[in-house]
Design a protein around this motif. Sequence first.
Motif, short mmCIF file in Angstrom:
data_model
loop_
_atom_site.label_atom_id
_atom_site.label_comp_id
_atom_site.label_asym_id
_atom_site.label_seq_id
_atom_site.Cartn_x
_atom_site.Cartn_y
_atom_site.Cartn_z
N MET A 31 -36.13 8.60 -15.42
CA MET A 31 -35.90 10.11 -15.53
C MET A 31 -36.93 10.27 -15.77
N SER A 32 -37.58 11.92 -15.30
CA SER A 32 -38.86 12.35 -15.70
C SER A 32 -38.86 12.83 -16.67
N ILE A 33 -39.70 13.17 -17.54
CA ILE A 33 -39.50 14.06 -18.56
C ILE A 33 -39.73 16.03 -17.99
N LYS A 34 -40.23 15.87 -17.05
CA LYS A 34 -39.74 17.79 -17.30
C LYS A 34 -38.99 18.11 -17.21
N SER A 35 -36.94 17.35 -16.79
CA SER A 35 -36.20 17.64 -17.02
C SER A 35 -36.24 18.32 -19.05
N TYR A 36 -36.82 17.71 -19.01
CA TYR A 36 -36.76 17.74 -21.32
C TYR A 36 -38.13 18.76 -21.56
N ILE A 37 -39.03 19.12 -20.56
CA ILE A 37 -39.53 19.86 -21.09
C ILE A 37 -39.63 21.28 -20.78
N SER A 38 -38.94 21.41 -19.20
CA SER A 38 -38.20 22.59 -18.73
C SER A 38 -38.15 23.67 -19.94
N GLY A 39 -38.72 24.80 -19.22
CA GLY A 39 -38.71 26.25 -19.66
C GLY A 39 -39.42 26.64 -20.69
N LEU A 40 -40.43 25.25 -21.10
CA LEU A 40 -41.95 24.96 -21.93
C LEU A 40 -43.06 26.29 -21.04
N ASP A 41 -43.51 27.49 -21.70
CA ASP A 41 -44.82 28.16 -21.01
C ASP A 41 -45.86 27.68 -21.10
N ASN A 42 -46.42 27.51 -22.15
CA ASN A 42 -47.91 27.44 -22.53
C ASN A 42 -48.34 25.75 -23.32
N TYR A 43 -48.29 25.04 -22.24
CA TYR A 43 -48.73 23.76 -23.22
C TYR A 43 -49.46 22.75 -22.66
N VAL A 44 -49.55 21.73 -23.13
CA VAL A 44 -50.18 20.57 -22.49
C VAL A 44 -49.92 19.60 -22.98
N ILE A 45 -49.68 18.62 -22.13
CA ILE A 45 -49.08 17.15 -21.91
C ILE A 45 -50.93 16.17 -22.17
N LEU A 46 -50.44 16.00 -23.60
CA LEU A 46 -51.98 14.78 -24.25
C LEU A 46 -51.76 13.34 -24.02
N ARG A 47 -52.86 13.24 -23.31
CA ARG A 47 -53.25 11.66 -23.16
C ARG A 47 -51.70 10.68 -22.43
N PRO A 48 -51.54 11.18 -21.30
CA PRO A 48 -50.04 11.20 -20.80
C PRO A 48 -50.61 9.54 -20.40
N SER A 49 -48.96 8.71 -20.29
CA SER A 49 -49.07 7.56 -19.91
C SER A 49 -49.66 7.10 -18.69
N PRO A 50 -49.36 6.26 -18.07
CA PRO A 50 -49.82 5.55 -17.01
C PRO A 50 -48.36 5.77 -15.86
N ASP A 51 -47.35 5.96 -16.73
CA ASP A 51 -46.26 5.16 -16.43
C ASP A 51 -45.81 7.66 -16.01
N PHE A 52 -46.68 8.10 -17.00
CA PHE A 52 -45.95 9.68 -16.24
C PHE A 52 -45.86 10.18 -15.53
N PRO A 53 -44.95 10.67 -14.63
CA PRO A 53 -43.82 11.32 -15.84
C PRO A 53 -42.41 10.52 -15.76
N ASN A 54 -42.57 9.60 -15.53
CA ASN A 54 -41.82 8.32 -15.57
C ASN A 54 -41.43 8.48 -17.40
N VAL A 55 -39.82 8.35 -17.77
CA VAL A 55 -39.62 8.37 -19.06
C VAL A 55 -38.54 6.91 -19.02
N LYS A 56 -39.80 6.25 -20.00
CA LYS A 56 -39.10 5.00 -20.57
C LYS A 56 -38.57 4.25 -21.90
N PRO A 57 -37.42 4.02 -22.20
CA PRO A 57 -36.92 3.45 -23.39
C PRO A 57 -38.27 3.59 -24.38
N GLY A 58 -38.44 4.39 -25.53
CA GLY A 58 -39.40 4.49 -26.69
C GLY A 58 -40.98 5.05 -26.15
N SER A 59 -40.48 5.39 -24.81
CA SER A 59 -41.99 6.53 -24.73
C SER A 59 -42.01 7.30 -26.18
N ASP A 60 -42.88 7.65 -25.86
CA ASP A 60 -43.71 8.25 -27.03
C ASP A 60 -44.36 9.58 -26.25
#
Length: 191
Positions: A1-30
Motif C-alpha cells: 500500500m502507498s503512503i499517499k492514502s494516509y497523507i491525502s489532504g495534507l497541504d504544507n508538508y515535507v517527507i523527511l529522510r524517505p526510505s528506499p521503499d518510499f512511497p510503499n508501506v511495509k509493516p513496521g514502517s516509520d
Amino acid sequence: MSIKSYISGLDNYVILRPSPDFPNVKPGSDIDILVEDRKYAEKIIVKNFLSEVEEGCEVVVSVEKSHTHIDLIKNTSLYIRIDLIDSFIELKKIKISKAFPIHILTNKIEKKIGEETFFFASSLDDLLIRYIEYIEYFEMLPTKEKHLRYIYANLPDGDWNYFIDYCYRFIKIIHSTYQDAPPQKERSPLL
C-alpha cells in the motif's frame, strides 16, 4: 500500500529522510513528516487511518512537545507510524534555529512517483537533516552512522566547505552534552 492514502489532504508538508521503499508501506514502517500545523495534520491523518481501520486495528496517538506519533496497529503489531514534526526543540546535542522548519517547508521540492505527487526537503536540507540526526543520536544508536555515509555519498561534488557553512546557518552543536568530554590538556607550570 502507498503512503499517499494516509497523507491525502495534507497541504504544507515535507517527507523527511524517505526510505528506499518510499512511497510503499511495509509493516513496521516509520515515516517522519515535517508539517506547518501539527494539530491540523494530526486530524487529517487520524481520519485517513480510521478509514482504513478494520477488525483487529486501532489508531494510537501520542503527543509530545515537538512531535506527534500516530500509530496504526494491526493485530497488536505496529503497521505504520507517522511522526508529525513541527519543530526541532527537543534535541539535546544541537540547537536548531527556529527558522529552519519554515526554511525547509518554503524550499521543499515536488516529486512525482508513479502517479502520486509528494513533497520532500531540498537535497541540501535533506543532507542537513541527516547530519542533525547523526550528531544527535550516534552515541546512543550506532546505526545512525548510515546518515553520515549517505551524506558522503550524496554531497554534490564533495563540496564540504559549502555544506559545513550551510549547516552552521541553522545549527549550533552543544559540546557539553556528549558522554565523553575530551580530556583536559595538561598544563605545564608557568615559570
